[in-house]
Every structure is written in structure tokens, then in C-alpha cells.
Design a protein around this motif. Sequence first.
Motif, PDB file in Angstrom:
ATOM      1  N   GLY A   1       4.108  10.774 -16.534  1.00  0.00           N
ATOM      2  CA  GLY A   1       4.249  11.889 -15.602  1.00  0.00           C
ATOM      3  C   GLY A   1       5.200  11.645 -14.451  1.00  0.00           C
ATOM      4  O   GLY A   1       5.314  12.475 -13.553  1.00  0.00           O
ATOM      5  N   ALA A   2       5.913  10.528 -14.467  1.00  0.00           N
ATOM      6  CA  ALA A   2       6.894  10.262 -13.410  1.00  0.00           C
ATOM      7  C   ALA A   2       8.070  11.221 -13.530  1.00  0.00           C
ATOM      8  O   ALA A   2       8.379  11.722 -14.609  1.00  0.00           O
ATOM      9  CB  ALA A   2       7.398   8.825 -13.512  1.00  0.00           C
ATOM     10  N   VAL A   3       8.726  11.433 -12.422  1.00  0.00           N
ATOM     11  CA  VAL A   3       9.968  12.209 -12.404  1.00  0.00           C
ATOM     12  C   VAL A   3      11.121  11.212 -12.485  1.00  0.00           C
ATOM     13  O   VAL A   3      11.229  10.314 -11.646  1.00  0.00           O
ATOM     14  CB  VAL A   3      10.081  13.043 -11.102  1.00  0.00           C
TER      15      VAL A   3
ATOM     16  N   THR B   1       0.836  -1.199   0.000  1.00  0.00           N
ATOM     17  CA  THR B   1       0.000   0.000   0.000  1.00  0.00           C
ATOM     18  C   THR B   1       0.868   1.245   0.000  1.00  0.00           C
ATOM     19  O   THR B   1       1.747   1.390   0.847  1.00  0.00           O
ATOM     20  CB  THR B   1      -0.931   0.021   1.236  1.00  0.00           C
ATOM     21  N   LEU B   2       0.593   2.120  -0.956  1.00  0.00           N
ATOM     22  CA  LEU B   2       1.264   3.414  -1.027  1.00  0.00           C
ATOM     23  C   LEU B   2       0.291   4.496  -0.580  1.00  0.00           C
ATOM     24  O   LEU B   2      -0.828   4.578  -1.087  1.00  0.00           O
ATOM     25  CB  LEU B   2       1.722   3.708  -2.460  1.00  0.00           C
ATOM     26  N   ALA B   3       0.701   5.312   0.383  1.00  0.00           N
ATOM     27  CA  ALA B   3      -0.105   6.444   0.821  1.00  0.00           C
ATOM     28  C   ALA B   3       0.043   7.559  -0.208  1.00  0.00           C
ATOM     29  O   ALA B   3       1.166   7.889  -0.612  1.00  0.00           O
ATOM     30  CB  ALA B   3       0.358   6.916   2.196  1.00  0.00           C
ATOM     31  N   VAL B   4      -1.090   8.119  -0.632  1.00  0.00           N
ATOM     32  CA  VAL B   4      -1.073   9.124  -1.700  1.00  0.00           C
ATOM     33  C   VAL B   4      -1.842  10.371  -1.287  1.00  0.00           C
ATOM     34  O   VAL B   4      -2.720  10.329  -0.424  1.00  0.00           O
ATOM     35  CB  VAL B   4      -1.635   8.554  -3.021  1.00  0.00           C
TER      36      VAL B   4
ATOM     37  N   PRO C   1       3.746  10.257  -8.893  1.00  0.00           N
ATOM     38  CA  PRO C   1       3.274  11.602  -8.562  1.00  0.00           C
ATOM     39  C   PRO C   1       3.309  11.954  -7.068  1.00  0.00           C
ATOM     40  O   PRO C   1       3.303  13.124  -6.717  1.00  0.00           O
ATOM     41  CB  PRO C   1       1.840  11.621  -9.091  1.00  0.00           C
ATOM     42  N   ASP C   2       3.362  10.949  -6.199  1.00  0.00           N
ATOM     43  CA  ASP C   2       3.454  11.221  -4.765  1.00  0.00           C
ATOM     44  C   ASP C   2       4.868  11.079  -4.226  1.00  0.00           C
ATOM     45  O   ASP C   2       5.077  11.125  -3.021  1.00  0.00           O
ATOM     46  CB  ASP C   2       2.503  10.296  -3.996  1.00  0.00           C
ATOM     47  N   GLY C   3       5.840  10.902  -5.109  1.00  0.00           N
ATOM     48  CA  GLY C   3       7.234  10.832  -4.688  1.00  0.00           C
ATOM     49  C   GLY C   3       7.728   9.455  -4.314  1.00  0.00           C
ATOM     50  O   GLY C   3       8.870   9.297  -3.886  1.00  0.00           O
TER      51      GLY C   3
ATOM     52  N   ARG D   1      -5.441  11.054  -9.104  1.00  0.00           N
ATOM     53  CA  ARG D   1      -4.183  11.254  -9.830  1.00  0.00           C
ATOM     54  C   ARG D   1      -3.356   9.967  -9.834  1.00  0.00           C
ATOM     55  O   ARG D   1      -2.799   9.574 -10.862  1.00  0.00           O
ATOM     56  CB  ARG D   1      -3.387  12.397  -9.204  1.00  0.00           C
ATOM     57  N   SER D   2      -3.308   9.288  -8.696  1.00  0.00           N
ATOM     58  CA  SER D   2      -2.549   8.036  -8.613  1.00  0.00           C
ATOM     59  C   SER D   2      -3.195   6.944  -9.452  1.00  0.00           C
ATOM     60  O   SER D   2      -2.499   6.171 -10.119  1.00  0.00           O
ATOM     61  CB  SER D   2      -2.428   7.584  -7.156  1.00  0.00           C
TER      62      SER D   2
END
Length: 140
Positions: free
Chosen positions: A101-103, A9-12, A123-125, A17-18
Motif C-alpha cells: 500500500g505504499a505510494v 519513532t514515526l508519528a502516525v 501510509p502516513d507519508g 494501519r501502520s
Amino acid sequence: MKPRISVITLAVDDLQRSLTFYRDGLGLATEGIIGEQFEDGAVAFFDLQPGLKLAVWPRKSLTKDSGLPLGAASATEISLGHNVSSRGEVDEVMAEAASAGAVIVKPAQETFWGGYAGYFQDPDGHLWEVVWNPGMLPVG
């Protein structure tokens, strides 16, 4: 405890957007956002491989559910590794992530241990490593 993980689980900050990034940008299979009928229940699950799902869940929901205070996000606390079959596939996935859209944190390049890898942030780093490791090729 048996050595298995079934959900990561990724907190966003922005669930929609995710969802768009992982579903439309990276092509991960999902039913979309579910659980909206519950307070703090909205979540999206993505199929990774048999028995393993990726979940994106709002930070405030994870904070409330876990009972922990909201802390500062840090990209260097964990990285998710996506192991691929070739150097070329590393480049393809990195390009796909950038288009979504990734960095790109570190462009794909030869590693000191004989592989080939690059890093991107969603997008959430959250930090992802796309890696070709000749000693640990993916199965299937």
C-alpha cells in the motif's frame, strides 16, 4: 553523547494501519501494539537490526509527550534509507512496498552517483529510500 541510535519513532495518524503496513506488508517483526493500558501509551515497535527498533506512535501522543504543538506533516523533512545488496533487491523491496500500500514516489532507477534507488511513502507519508550503493553495502 555516544554516536548511537536505538529507536526511530514515526508519528502516525492511524496506529493499526501502520502496524498492518509494516508487519503484514513489509514483514517487519513486532509484538504488535503495546501500552494500550496507558493514556497516550499505545505504540508498536519493529525489530530492524540488533540494537535498533522502529516505533510507530500516534501523532497526538508524541505531541503530548514532547510538549510541542502539532504541526503540519512534511515528507521532505527526513528520509529513511534502506540499503540493500543489489539492484534486483531494490526492485524487490519497492514491489513489496507497493503491494503493501505504499505510494511509489520515484521508481527505482540509476542514480547520478553510480547507485540504484527509488523512493516510497508509507501510509502516513514518511519517505523511505530503497538504495543499492556499491560503496556502502549492508553488513550481514
